[in-house]
Design a protein around this motif. Structure first.
Motif, PDB file in Angstrom:
ATOM      1  N   GLU A 275     -54.645  53.246 -14.958  1.00  0.00           N
ATOM      2  CA  GLU A 275     -53.715  52.261 -15.500  1.00  0.00           C
ATOM      3  C   GLU A 275     -53.460  52.554 -16.974  1.00  0.00           C
ATOM      4  OE1 GLU A 275     -55.248  48.277 -15.591  1.00  0.00           O
ATOM      5  OE2 GLU A 275     -56.998  48.860 -16.732  1.00  0.00           O
TER       6      GLU A 275
ATOM      7  N   THR B 213     -46.333  52.816 -10.965  1.00  0.00           N
ATOM      8  CA  THR B 213     -45.906  51.505 -10.474  1.00  0.00           C
ATOM      9  C   THR B 213     -46.092  50.461 -11.564  1.00  0.00           C
ATOM     10  OG1 THR B 213     -46.601  52.113  -8.243  1.00  0.00           O
ATOM     11  CG2 THR B 213     -46.269  49.771  -8.687  1.00  0.00           C
ATOM     12  N   TRP B 214     -45.023  49.724 -11.839  1.00  0.00           N
ATOM     13  CA  TRP B 214     -45.076  48.642 -12.833  1.00  0.00           C
ATOM     14  C   TRP B 214     -45.644  47.407 -12.157  1.00  0.00           C
ATOM     15  CZ3 TRP B 214     -42.143  43.988 -13.110  1.00  0.00           C
ATOM     16  CH2 TRP B 214     -42.278  43.286 -14.311  1.00  0.00           C
ATOM     17  N   LEU B 215     -46.702  46.823 -12.727  1.00  0.00           N
ATOM     18  CA  LEU B 215     -47.335  45.638 -12.142  1.00  0.00           C
ATOM     19  C   LEU B 215     -46.887  44.339 -12.780  1.00  0.00           C
ATOM     20  CD1 LEU B 215     -51.057  46.687 -11.599  1.00  0.00           C
ATOM     21  CD2 LEU B 215     -49.151  46.722  -9.989  1.00  0.00           C
TER      22      LEU B 215
ATOM     23  N   TRP C 256     -48.824  49.554 -16.136  1.00  0.00           N
ATOM     24  CA  TRP C 256     -48.418  50.593 -15.200  1.00  0.00           C
ATOM     25  C   TRP C 256     -49.660  51.175 -14.539  1.00  0.00           C
ATOM     26  CZ3 TRP C 256     -43.294  51.856 -14.358  1.00  0.00           C
ATOM     27  CH2 TRP C 256     -42.370  51.367 -15.269  1.00  0.00           C
ATOM     28  N   VAL C 257     -49.598  51.451 -13.229  1.00  0.00           N
ATOM     29  CA  VAL C 257     -50.721  52.053 -12.508  1.00  0.00           C
ATOM     30  C   VAL C 257     -50.235  53.253 -11.698  1.00  0.00           C
ATOM     31  CG1 VAL C 257     -52.077  49.932 -12.348  1.00  0.00           C
ATOM     32  CG2 VAL C 257     -50.499  50.520 -10.515  1.00  0.00           C
TER      33      VAL C 257
END
Length: 96
Positions: A35, A54-56, A79-80
Motif C-alpha cells: 500500500e 487499486t484506489w481504496l 492505493w494498494v
C-alpha cells in the motif's frame, strides 16, 4: 535532456517484483499486498493508476497520534497492489 518514457510505471514494476524477496530476506516474511498513501493536494497519483494499483479511498486527515479527532494533516489517497493472486484468501485465513 533525459528521455525516459513511462519512468514511474517502470520503477513501480521493478519495486513490485523485488519487494517480496527483500522482505523475506530481512524479516523472514513475504507481504501479499502493498500500500501507499499519496497526498492529494500535491499529487494526483496518476502513476499508480497507470500501473494498475487499486484506489481504496481517502484518509480523513487525522494522524495516528492525533487526540483532537479533527483533520490537522493533508488528506491522502490510499492505493494498494496485490503481490499474490490469492491475497484475499491469504489475508483472511487467520481470521477467527
Amino acid at each position: 535532456w533525459v528521455d525516459a518514457p513511462n519512468l514511474a510505471s517502470r520503477i513501480l514494476s521493478m519495486t513490485q517484483k523485488r519487494i517480496a524477496h527483500d522482505w523475506m530476506h530481512c524479516y523472514q516474511y513475504a507481504p501479499v499486498l502493498i500500500e501507499t498513501f499519496v497526498e492529494t493536494p500535491r499529487f494526483p497519483g496518476t502513476c499508480y493508476k497507470a500501473a494498475n494499483w487499486t484506489w481504496l479511498g481517502t484518509t480523513k486527515g487525522v494522524g495516528r497520534l492525533g487526540n483532537s479527532h479533527k483533520p490537522t494533516l493533508p488528506q491522502k489517497n490510499i492505493w494498494v497492489y496485490p503481490l499474490k493472486k490469492r491475497f484475499r484468501q491469504i489475508l483472511c485465513s487467520n481470521v477467527q
